[in-house]
Motif scaffolding. Structure first.
Motif, PDB file in Angstrom:
ATOM      1  N   SER A 169      -1.678 -25.053   6.560  1.00 31.52           N
ATOM      2  CA  SER A 169      -2.371 -25.999   7.431  1.00 31.52           C
ATOM      3  C   SER A 169      -3.727 -25.502   7.898  1.00 31.52           C
ATOM      4  O   SER A 169      -4.443 -26.214   8.598  1.00 31.52           O
ATOM      5  CB  SER A 169      -1.507 -26.337   8.650  1.00 31.52           C
ATOM      6  OG  SER A 169      -1.148 -25.158   9.334  1.00 31.52           O
ATOM      7  N   LEU A 170      -4.113 -24.264   7.520  1.00 34.72           N
ATOM      8  CA  LEU A 170      -5.451 -23.755   7.853  1.00 34.72           C
ATOM      9  C   LEU A 170      -6.362 -23.701   6.630  1.00 34.72           C
ATOM     10  O   LEU A 170      -7.485 -23.214   6.723  1.00 34.72           O
ATOM     11  CB  LEU A 170      -5.354 -22.359   8.484  1.00 34.72           C
ATOM     12  CG  LEU A 170      -4.776 -22.321   9.889  1.00 34.72           C
ATOM     13  CD1 LEU A 170      -4.744 -20.893  10.410  1.00 34.72           C
ATOM     14  CD2 LEU A 170      -5.564 -23.211  10.850  1.00 34.72           C
ATOM     15  N   ARG A 171      -5.904 -24.222   5.505  1.00 33.54           N
ATOM     16  CA  ARG A 171      -6.745 -24.256   4.310  1.00 33.54           C
ATOM     17  C   ARG A 171      -7.607 -25.510   4.358  1.00 33.54           C
ATOM     18  O   ARG A 171      -7.318 -26.518   3.711  1.00 33.54           O
ATOM     19  CB  ARG A 171      -5.888 -24.223   3.044  1.00 33.54           C
ATOM     20  CG  ARG A 171      -4.952 -23.025   2.979  1.00 33.54           C
ATOM     21  CD  ARG A 171      -5.573 -21.827   2.279  1.00 33.54           C
ATOM     22  NE  ARG A 171      -6.747 -21.311   2.925  1.00 33.54           N
ATOM     23  CZ  ARG A 171      -6.730 -20.470   3.948  1.00 33.54           C
ATOM     24  NH1 ARG A 171      -5.589 -20.095   4.476  1.00 33.54           N
ATOM     25  NH2 ARG A 171      -7.844 -20.009   4.473  1.00 33.54           N
ATOM     26  N   LEU A 172      -8.655 -25.470   5.151  1.00 35.88           N
ATOM     27  CA  LEU A 172      -9.480 -26.640   5.436  1.00 35.88           C
ATOM     28  C   LEU A 172     -10.927 -26.381   5.059  1.00 35.88           C
ATOM     29  O   LEU A 172     -11.430 -25.266   5.199  1.00 35.88           O
ATOM     30  CB  LEU A 172      -9.417 -26.996   6.929  1.00 35.88           C
ATOM     31  CG  LEU A 172      -8.039 -27.269   7.538  1.00 35.88           C
ATOM     32  CD1 LEU A 172      -8.154 -27.374   9.053  1.00 35.88           C
ATOM     33  CD2 LEU A 172      -7.444 -28.544   6.957  1.00 35.88           C
ATOM     34  N   THR A 173     -11.604 -27.453   4.607  1.00 40.73           N
ATOM     35  CA  THR A 173     -13.050 -27.395   4.469  1.00 40.73           C
ATOM     36  C   THR A 173     -13.671 -27.628   5.843  1.00 40.73           C
ATOM     37  O   THR A 173     -12.982 -28.027   6.800  1.00 40.73           O
ATOM     38  CB  THR A 173     -13.558 -28.467   3.503  1.00 40.73           C
ATOM     39  OG1 THR A 173     -13.300 -29.767   4.073  1.00 40.73           O
ATOM     40  CG2 THR A 173     -12.856 -28.360   2.139  1.00 40.73           C
ATOM     41  N   LYS A 174     -14.977 -27.417   5.941  1.00 37.17           N
ATOM     42  CA  LYS A 174     -15.646 -27.672   7.230  1.00 37.17           C
ATOM     43  C   LYS A 174     -15.498 -29.129   7.647  1.00 37.17           C
ATOM     44  O   LYS A 174     -15.289 -29.433   8.832  1.00 37.17           O
ATOM     45  CB  LYS A 174     -17.121 -27.290   7.120  1.00 37.17           C
ATOM     46  CG  LYS A 174     -17.409 -25.836   7.407  1.00 37.17           C
ATOM     47  CD  LYS A 174     -18.893 -25.605   7.626  1.00 37.17           C
ATOM     48  CE  LYS A 174     -19.151 -24.194   8.154  1.00 37.17           C
ATOM     49  NZ  LYS A 174     -20.582 -23.967   8.456  1.00 37.17           N
ATOM     50  N   ALA A 224     -15.892 -15.162  22.290  1.00 38.82           N
ATOM     51  CA  ALA A 224     -15.524 -15.312  20.880  1.00 38.82           C
ATOM     52  C   ALA A 224     -14.138 -15.949  20.754  1.00 38.82           C
ATOM     53  O   ALA A 224     -13.248 -15.720  21.582  1.00 38.82           O
ATOM     54  CB  ALA A 224     -15.543 -13.966  20.179  1.00 38.82           C
ATOM     55  N   LEU A 225     -13.943 -16.723  19.698  1.00 37.36           N
ATOM     56  CA  LEU A 225     -12.633 -17.260  19.375  1.00 37.36           C
ATOM     57  C   LEU A 225     -11.875 -16.218  18.557  1.00 37.36           C
ATOM     58  O   LEU A 225     -12.376 -15.722  17.548  1.00 37.36           O
ATOM     59  CB  LEU A 225     -12.752 -18.559  18.573  1.00 37.36           C
ATOM     60  CG  LEU A 225     -13.487 -19.720  19.244  1.00 37.36           C
ATOM     61  CD1 LEU A 225     -13.361 -20.986  18.396  1.00 37.36           C
ATOM     62  CD2 LEU A 225     -12.976 -19.966  20.654  1.00 37.36           C
ATOM     63  N   VAL A 226     -10.667 -15.906  19.001  1.00 34.41           N
ATOM     64  CA  VAL A 226      -9.899 -14.843  18.340  1.00 34.41           C
ATOM     65  C   VAL A 226      -8.562 -15.342  17.802  1.00 34.41           C
ATOM     66  O   VAL A 226      -7.844 -14.589  17.138  1.00 34.41           O
ATOM     67  CB  VAL A 226      -9.672 -13.659  19.300  1.00 34.41           C
ATOM     68  CG1 VAL A 226     -11.006 -13.080  19.743  1.00 34.41           C
ATOM     69  CG2 VAL A 226      -8.834 -14.071  20.512  1.00 34.41           C
ATOM     70  N   GLY A 227      -8.203 -16.588  18.074  1.00 32.76           N
ATOM     71  CA  GLY A 227      -6.936 -17.119  17.593  1.00 32.76           C
ATOM     72  C   GLY A 227      -6.902 -18.626  17.679  1.00 32.76           C
ATOM     73  O   GLY A 227      -7.734 -19.249  18.346  1.00 32.76           O
ATOM     74  N   THR A 228      -5.926 -19.208  17.000  1.00 34.30           N
ATOM     75  CA  THR A 228      -5.751 -20.659  17.039  1.00 34.30           C
ATOM     76  C   THR A 228      -4.292 -21.003  16.777  1.00 34.30           C
ATOM     77  O   THR A 228      -3.547 -20.224  16.170  1.00 34.30           O
ATOM     78  CB  THR A 228      -6.654 -21.371  16.013  1.00 34.30           C
ATOM     79  OG1 THR A 228      -6.566 -22.789  16.185  1.00 34.30           O
ATOM     80  CG2 THR A 228      -6.262 -21.013  14.586  1.00 34.30           C
ATOM     81  N   SER A 229      -3.871 -22.166  17.234  1.00 30.10           N
ATOM     82  CA  SER A 229      -2.542 -22.700  16.949  1.00 30.10           C
ATOM     83  C   SER A 229      -2.625 -24.212  17.093  1.00 30.10           C
ATOM     84  O   SER A 229      -3.657 -24.752  17.512  1.00 30.10           O
ATOM     85  CB  SER A 229      -1.482 -22.121  17.898  1.00 30.10           C
ATOM     86  OG  SER A 229      -1.775 -22.448  19.247  1.00 30.10           O
ATOM     87  N   CYS A 230      -1.543 -24.906  16.726  1.00 27.17           N
ATOM     88  CA  CYS A 230      -1.622 -26.374  16.689  1.00 27.17           C
ATOM     89  C   CYS A 230      -0.241 -26.982  16.896  1.00 27.17           C
ATOM     90  O   CYS A 230       0.794 -26.351  16.628  1.00 27.17           O
ATOM     91  CB  CYS A 230      -2.187 -26.805  15.326  1.00 27.17           C
ATOM     92  SG  CYS A 230      -2.670 -28.547  15.238  1.00 27.17           S
ATOM     93  N   ASP A 269     -15.109 -20.172  10.950  1.00 25.56           N
ATOM     94  CA  ASP A 269     -15.267 -18.749  10.608  1.00 25.56           C
ATOM     95  C   ASP A 269     -13.954 -17.996  10.852  1.00 25.56           C
ATOM     96  O   ASP A 269     -13.592 -17.098  10.080  1.00 25.56           O
ATOM     97  CB  ASP A 269     -16.391 -18.123  11.433  1.00 25.56           C
ATOM     98  CG  ASP A 269     -17.766 -18.667  11.051  1.00 25.56           C
ATOM     99  OD1 ASP A 269     -17.895 -19.215   9.942  1.00 25.56           O
ATOM    100  OD2 ASP A 269     -18.694 -18.548  11.866  1.00 25.56           O
ATOM    101  N   LEU A 270     -13.253 -18.358  11.931  1.00 29.00           N
ATOM    102  CA  LEU A 270     -11.984 -17.697  12.256  1.00 29.00           C
ATOM    103  C   LEU A 270     -10.921 -17.984  11.200  1.00 29.00           C
ATOM    104  O   LEU A 270     -10.271 -17.057  10.699  1.00 29.00           O
ATOM    105  CB  LEU A 270     -11.498 -18.155  13.634  1.00 29.00           C
ATOM    106  CG  LEU A 270     -10.130 -17.621  14.071  1.00 29.00           C
ATOM    107  CD1 LEU A 270     -10.198 -16.136  14.354  1.00 29.00           C
ATOM    108  CD2 LEU A 270      -9.627 -18.386  15.289  1.00 29.00           C
ATOM    109  N   ILE A 271     -10.726 -19.260  10.841  1.00 28.84           N
ATOM    110  CA  ILE A 271      -9.642 -19.589   9.914  1.00 28.84           C
ATOM    111  C   ILE A 271      -9.938 -19.098   8.504  1.00 28.84           C
ATOM    112  O   ILE A 271      -9.011 -18.922   7.706  1.00 28.84           O
ATOM    113  CB  ILE A 271      -9.324 -21.097   9.915  1.00 28.84           C
ATOM    114  CG1 ILE A 271     -10.482 -21.915   9.350  1.00 28.84           C
ATOM    115  CG2 ILE A 271      -8.937 -21.556  11.318  1.00 28.84           C
ATOM    116  CD1 ILE A 271     -10.150 -23.399   9.220  1.00 28.84           C
ATOM    117  N   GLU A 272     -11.217 -18.846   8.197  1.00 27.24           N
ATOM    118  CA  GLU A 272     -11.553 -18.270   6.902  1.00 27.24           C
ATOM    119  C   GLU A 272     -10.947 -16.879   6.742  1.00 27.24           C
ATOM    120  O   GLU A 272     -10.766 -16.387   5.630  1.00 27.24           O
ATOM    121  CB  GLU A 272     -13.071 -18.183   6.743  1.00 27.24           C
ATOM    122  CG  GLU A 272     -13.743 -19.499   6.405  1.00 27.24           C
ATOM    123  CD  GLU A 272     -13.543 -19.866   4.938  1.00 27.24           C
ATOM    124  OE1 GLU A 272     -14.322 -19.399   4.095  1.00 27.24           O
ATOM    125  OE2 GLU A 272     -12.590 -20.623   4.655  1.00 27.24           O
TER     126      GLU A 272
END
Length: 335
Positions: free
Chosen positions: A28-33, A70-76, A17-20
């Motif tokens: 690199s965040l254009r991912l399917t489930k 809640a998740l509010v951010g991501t990195s990798c 839901d976040l990366i959407e």
């Protein structure tokens, strides 16, 4: 208070839901489930593995708002690029030309396709909800990753890169793509951007193999080569402070710059320290630093840190709780 931690499989749906909400341009965040679930499985392996040799595994981090959960951010971190499918980039090459007859000397710039099979470590996939930007949260989400690299350098390549998002508008319109990529791929920029996360074979099949002459491109397109999206400028500035710099490589889709640094020369990697935690009071004017736990159960926060001596620190109780510290634990500090 926010904590950056290793993502788990339980984060699958809220992270999707976040990366959407991340918009166009963050390839690199254009991912399917299904693709995200697979990435989280590989990430779990990466954080818990025993071997030190770098592969292509991702280390996925999430930022959690402890007040709400809640998740509010991501990195990798991608431990290694290239391999079975190469890492592609354009190199900006400048060649001196001269004509004695015309008494003309000129510099000719071209974009030359590079295929990197045994590539560097890549940091990327950084996204933070707009309402949480500021107050050092973006810095925490980005810089905390360097603690992982400092703790386990053998798991990462000797060179680290970061692909910066290039110039595009809110609808995903990229000037560089329209001038170059569209003529060869015949699809919209977001389509190619998303497909490249699944397979890069179409790049090899359709990408022009000969150099592209910079001066034959329209002036507005030349102006965006090596430039970043407005929303990416803070991340670029942050990485430049860490010692990252451009070496003339740009993304093949939107021409965003690719920044480089030797792994051990990254400022936060080189300055990372591993003190023991002691109990006591923290002075009101104590320095604020990023504090993380060990790699196997990674958590990170921005906190005041009171240094007793070179090997011991006192942390606020709120920090100890956020990091889930036990009495005998050591921590890692950045900054």
């Amino acid at each position: 208070m926010e904590v950056v931690r290793a993502a788990t499989l339980d984060d699958w749906e809220p992270l999707f839901d976040l990366i959407e909400r991340s918009g166009f341009g963050l390839t690199s965040l254009r991912l399917t489930k299904a693709q995200l679930h697979e990435r989280l499985e590989w990430s779990h392996f990466a954080f818990t593995r025993k071997s030190e040799r770098p592969g292509g595994e991702p280390y996925v981090f999430v930022m959690e708002d402890l007040a709400t959960g809640a998740l509010v951010g991501t990195s990798c971190i991608f431990a290694k690029t290239g391999g079975y499918e190469p890492f592609y980039a354009y190199e900006v090459v400048t060649e001196a030309k001269a004509s004695e007859e015309l008494d003309v000397r000129a510099s000719v710039r071209t974009l030359q396709l590079k295929r990197i099979h045994d590539g560097p470590t890549e940091i990327g996939s950084l996204f933070l909800l707009p309402e949480f930007r500021g107050q050092g949260r973006g810095s925490l989400l980005s810089i905390a990753r360097f603690s992982m690299i400092a703790q386990r350098p053998g798991r990462f390549a000797s060179e680290v890169i970061a692909e910066m998002r290039g110039v595009s508008d809110a609808q995903g319109h990229s000037p560089f793509w329209e001038a170059v990529g569209r003529h060869f791929f015949h699809v919209d920029f977001p389509v190619a951007d998303a497909l490249s996360t699944v397979s890069k074979k179409f790049i090899e099949d359709l990408m022009p193999q000969h150099p592209i002459y910079w001066d034959l491109l329209p002036a507005p397109v030349c102006a965006v080569i090596g430039q970043v999206h407005d929303q990416t400028r803070p991340a670029q500035t942050m990485l430049q402070r860490e010692g990252f710099a451009s070496r003339g490589l740009v993304d093949i889709f939107d021409a965003g710059p690719i920044l480089h640094s030797p792994r051990d020369a990254i400022r936060s990697v080189a300055s990372c320290r591993n003190p023991s935690v002691r109990t006591g009071d923290v002075p009101a004017d104590a320095k604020r630093q990023i504090v993380t736990t060990s790699a196997a159960r990674f958590r990170a926060v921005h906190s005041q840190v009171h240094w007793i001596d070179d090997g011991h620190v006192i942390l606020p109780e709120t920090t100890r709780r956020a990091l889930l510290l036990n009495a005998a634990d050591k921590v890692w500090t950045l900054g």
